[in-house]
Design an enzyme around this catalytic site. Structure first.
Site, PDB file in Angstrom:
ATOM      1  CG  ASP A 371      -1.887   1.115   1.254  1.00 14.48           C
ATOM      2  OD1 ASP A 371      -2.375   1.482   0.178  1.00 14.48           O
ATOM      3  OD2 ASP A 371      -2.159   1.644   2.344  1.00 14.48           O
ATOM      4  CG  ASP A 571      -4.232   0.091   6.663  1.00 13.65           C
ATOM      5  OD1 ASP A 571      -4.781  -1.003   6.421  1.00 13.65           O
ATOM      6  OD2 ASP A 571      -4.730   1.177   6.345  1.00 13.65           O
ATOM      7  CG  ASP A 575      -4.228  -2.356   2.728  1.00 17.11           C
ATOM      8  OD1 ASP A 575      -4.750  -2.046   1.647  1.00 17.11           O
ATOM      9  OD2 ASP A 575      -3.484  -1.589   3.365  1.00 17.11           O
TER      10      ASP A 575
END
Length: 679
Positions: A371, A571, A575
C-alpha cells in the site's frame, strides 16, 4: 493476566514446561534433570573405572574382591535413576502408539543393562564363560543423553527469556491521578480503562494510554525495537512497558492487562512459538519413520551377524549400537528451537511472527505488494490547496464541511484536514449519519443534503464535472485530491501532499537486489501513484491506483495465478482482504493497533526497511532449520550402516559407546546451532 508482571512470569514457566513435555513425553515428572545428570555423572566415574570394557577394550578394569558386585549395583542405580526419564517417556509414547525418541533411548539402555546383568550372571556363576558386559556403554549413554536434555532445556527456556523480559517491563503498581488533584498508588491489576495515571521521570509506563498532561521523551526500545527516544506531547499515545524520560506526564488509560499492547505482543510471540510449520511436520515424520527403520535394521543386523559370525554377543552389540545411534531425539528439537529463537529475536526487533509458516514461505517470495499511504509514505498529509466551486461556501466553508465528515476518523487524509482547520482557527460543522465508503471516501447528511468526500475514480464513474487540467497539475506535484460533493454536484476539493519515508527507496532497492518484484497498490489516483512509483523505481506495469479493498485482493490473486508467491504489506484494516489472500500478509502498524488478525507478520515500527529485516530473519531461520534437520538425522545415512557392521571386514566397527557419543553430540549441536541464529 491482569497483573502481568507476576502472572506473565507464571504463564511463561507453564508454557516452557508444556513445550518440554512435548519433546520428552513424561520426562518432566521426574524432577530436576540437571540434578539427575550431575548425580549420574558422579556415579558413572566408578562404573567406568571398574568396567573391563573402555573404548577399544584396551583397559581391563579395576578389579578387587567384590568389585563386580559393586559394578552391578552402581550400574543398576544408573539405569533406574538416570534412565528413569527415558523409560517413562517410552511408556508414554507406547501408550499413545506413537514410538519416537524416548522409545529408542529406552530400548538402547534397557538392552545394554539387561544383557550386562546376563553377562554378570554368566561370568560369576557359570564356570568357563567370558561374556562381555555393556556397563560402561550404559553409563556413558545415560550421561550423554541427560546432558543433551540439560542443554535442550536451557535452550528452550532461553527462547522464552525475551517474553519474560517483556513481562518484567510493567511495574507491579501504578499511581492514579484522582479528580480531586490527589494521587494514590494501587496494584496494576486494579487500574481500569478511562482512569488517569501519573508517570514520573525515569519510571516505566504502566499502561497503554494517551497523554493528557505534560511533555516528555519516551524510550520504547524494549517494546518496539526503536532505539532512539521519541518525543511525546499531549494527545500522543504511549505504550505500557516503555520508559519515561525526564518529564512528568499524566496518561489516560486505553489498555491494560490482556488488552494492553505488551500483552498482545507476548501472546503473538507465544502462539507463534507453539504453532507448527511445514518443516516441523517433516521433522516429526522423519522421526517417526526412523523408529521403524532403526528397529528393523537392528533386528536384521542381529539375525545376520548371529548366522554369519555365530557370535551372539557380537550380534547383540551391533543391534544395541544401531538403536543407540539412530535415536532421533535431536531431530525432535531441530525446528522448535530455531523457531523459538527466531520469534524471540523478531519480537525484540519489532517483527512479530503470528504464523511460523511465513518464515519458510519467505524464501520462495517473488512479489512484495505494498500500500502507498502510511507504508511507503509518511502518511502525514498537509493541505496545499483548497478550492470552492459554489457560491454557498468559501474555502473555509469547504474545509468546515469536510472536517465535519472526517470527525472521529484517524485516516491520514482526515487528520490533514482537521489540522488545517485548526491552523485557520475554524471549526467543523455538524454532519449527521456519517458512514464510511470503503475504497471511496465518507458520506453524511448536512442541512438536509447528502454530502460526501470521494476520490477521483468516484467522480469519473459518476460523470461529475471538474477542471481536469488543474487536477492534473495538482496530482503531478504529488498531491492527493479529495472531492467534496453534494447531491452529485461538486462543491469543492482539498489537495494534500505526502512525503516518502526515508527508508522507502532503500526498501525497493533491497527487494530488487534479492530478485523480488515490488508492486504498488493504492486507492489514490494514478497520477500520484505513478509519481511516487517513479521516485522509488517501481515499473509502471506494477503500479495500480484508484483501488478499492476488494480490487487489491483481486490483483493479489492475479499475480498468484501466474505461479508467483506474493507478500502483501498494508495497514491491516482496509487491506485486510488482500492480507488474507496473499501468501504472506505483513501488517504495518504501531501502538495498540499492532495485533492485526489478518496478518502473518506485524512490523511494529511502521518502517518499510523492516520488511528487509524480516526477509533476512526468514532466510537465516530457514537456513538454520535445514542445518538442524541434517544435524539431527542426516548423520544416520552413514552411521546406521556403520553400526550394522557393513565395514567390519576392514576393521571399522562402531561400539555402543561411540553410538551414544554421536547421538549426544547431535543433540548438543542442534541446541547450540539454534542459539547462534541472528537477524
Amino acid at each position: 493476566m491482569k497483573n502481568m508482571n507476576k502472572d506473565s512470569h507464571a504463564s511463561m514457566d507453564m508454557n516452557n514446561d508444556s513445550d518440554l513435555m512435548q519433546h520428552g513425553g513424561e520426562m518432566m515428572h521426574m524432577g530436576n534433570i540437571t540434578q539427575k545428570f550431575w548425580v549420574s555423572l558422579v556415579v558413572s566415574i566408578p562404573v567406568v573405572i571398574l568396567s573391563p570394557v573402555l573404548l577399544n577394550r584396551f583397559y581391563p578394569g579395576l578389579a578387587f574382591p567384590g568389585s563386580e558386585w559393586l559394578l552391578v549395583m552402581l550400574a543398576s542405580f544408573m539405569y533406574f535413576y538416570g534412565g528413569a526419564p527415558f523409560l517413562r517417556g517410552a511408556r508414554a509414547e507406547l501408550k499413545d502408539r506413537h514410538p519416537e525418541m524416548m522409545t529408542l533411548i529406552a530400548i538402547g539402555i534397557s538392552v545394554s543393562y539387561f544383557y550386562s546383568i546376563y553377562a554378570f550372571i554368566m561370568n560369576t556363576f557359570v564356570g568357563g564363560t567370558n561374556v562381555m558386559d555393556f556397563f560402561w556403554e550404559l553409563a556413558t549413554l545415560i550421561d550423554i543423553m541427560l546432558l543433551g536434555h540439560v542443554i535442550e532445556m536451557n535452550a528452550v527456556m532461553s527462547a522464552g527469556n525475551a517474553l519474560q523480559k517483556m513481562a518484567a517491563l510493567l511495574p507491579n503498581d501504578a499511581t492514579l491521578a484522582n479528580t480531586d488533584g490527589t494521587t494514590s498508588d494501587v496494584p496494576l491489576s486494579e487500574v481500569q480503562v478511562g482512569q488517569t495515571v501519573l508517570v514520573k521521570a525515569g519510571e516505566n509506563i504502566s499502561t497503554d494510554g494517551t497523554i493528557v498532561d505534560g511533555q516528555t521523551s519516551v524510550n520504547e526500545a524494549m517494546v518496539t525495537g526503536e532505539a532512539r527516544d521519541v518525543t511525546k506531547d499531549v494527545g500522543d499515545e504511549v505504550i505500557g512497558g516503555s520508559t519515561n524520560g525526564a518529564g512528568v506526564i499524566q496518561v489516560k488509560v486505553t489498555g491494560t492487562g490482556e488488552s494492553g499492547y505488551l500483552s498482545q505482543v507476548m501472546q503473538l510471540v507465544n502462539n507463534a512459538q507453539k504453532e507448527k510449520s511445514n518443516a516441523e511436520g517433516v521433522a516429526d515424520r522423519v522421526a517417526g519413520w526412523l523408529v521403524y527403520v532403526a528397529v528393523g535394521v537392528a533386528l536384521i543386523a542381529f539375525v545376520l551377524w548371529w548366522i554369519i559370525d555365530k557370535n551372539f554377543n557380537f550380534a547383540l552389540e551391533r543391534m544395541v549400537t544401531i538403536l543407540v545411534i539412530a535415536c532421533p531425539h535431536a531431530l525432535g528439537l531441530a525446528i522448535p528451537l530455531v523457531v523459538a529463537r527466531s520469534t524471540s529475536i523478531g519480537a525484540k526487533n519489532g517483527l512479530l511472527t503470528r504464523k511460523r509458516q511465513a518464515l519458510e514461505d519467505a524464501r520462495r517470495l517473488n512479489v512484495v505488494m505494498m500500500d502507498k499511504t502510511g507504508t511507503l509514505t509518511e502518511g502525514n498529509f498537509a493541505v496545499s490547496d483548497v478550492e470552492s466551486f459554489t457560491a454557498d461556501h468559501d474555502a473555509d466553508g469547504i474545509l468546515a464541511v469536510m472536517g465535519g465528515l472526517e470527525t472521529g476518523s484517524s485516516h491520514p487524509l482526515s487528520v490533514g484536514i482537521i489540522k488545517e482547520l485548526e491552523a485557520r482557527h475554524k471549526a467543523s460543522v455538524a454532519v449527521n449519519n456519517i458512514n464510511n465508503l470503503p475504497g471511496t471516501g465518507i458520506e453524511g447528511d448536512y442541512q438536509g443534503h447528502h454530502v460526501a468526500i470521494v476520490n477521483e475514480r468516484f467522480v469519473n464513474e459518476n460523470k461529475i464535472d471538474y477542471d481536469q487540467s488543474e487536477f492534473n497539475e495538482l496530482s503531478l506535484q504529488g498531491n492527493t485530491v479529495s472531492f467534496l460533493i453534494s447531491d452529485n454536484r461538486l462543491l469543492g476539493w482539498v489537495a494534500q501532499g505526502d512525503q516518502l519515508k526515508e527508508s522507502s527507496k532503500a526498501l525497493i532497492d533491497g527487494l530488487k537486489a534479492r530478485g523480488i518484484r515490488p508492486v504498488m497498490l493504492t486507492g489514490d489516483n494514478k497520477q500520484v501513484a505513478g509519481l511516487i512509483a517513479k521516485r522509488l523505481g517501481i515499473p509502471d506495469e506494477d503500479v495500480h491506483g484508484e483501488l478499492k479493498p476488494e480490487d487489491k485482493e483481486v490483483i493479489v490473486k492475479q499475480y498468484q495465478d501466474q505461479g508467483l508467491v506474493v507478500a502483501m504489506v498494508g495497514d491491516g484494516v482496509n487491506d485486510a482482504p488482500s492480507l488474507v489472500r496473499a501468501d504472506i500478509g505483513i501488517a504495518i502498524g504501531a501502538g495498540t493497533d499492532v495485533a492485526v488478525d489478518s496478518a502473518d507478520i506485524v512490523l511494529v515500527r511502521s518502517d518499510p526497511s523492516d520488511i528487509l529485516h524480516f526477509l533476512d530473519l526468514a532466510h537465516n531461520t530457514t537456513r538454520k532449520m535445514v542445518q538442524n534437520l541434517w544435524f539431527g538425522a542426516g548423520y544416520n545415512i552413514f552411521a546406521i550402516p556403520l553400526a550394522a557392521g557393513i565395514l567390519a571386514f576392514v576393521g571399522i566397527i562402531l561400539s555402543p559407546a561411540v553410538g551414544a557419543l554421536l547421538m549426544g553430540l547431535s543433540t548438543v549441536v542442534v541446541a547450540i546451532n539454534a542459539q547462534t541464529l541472528k537477524i
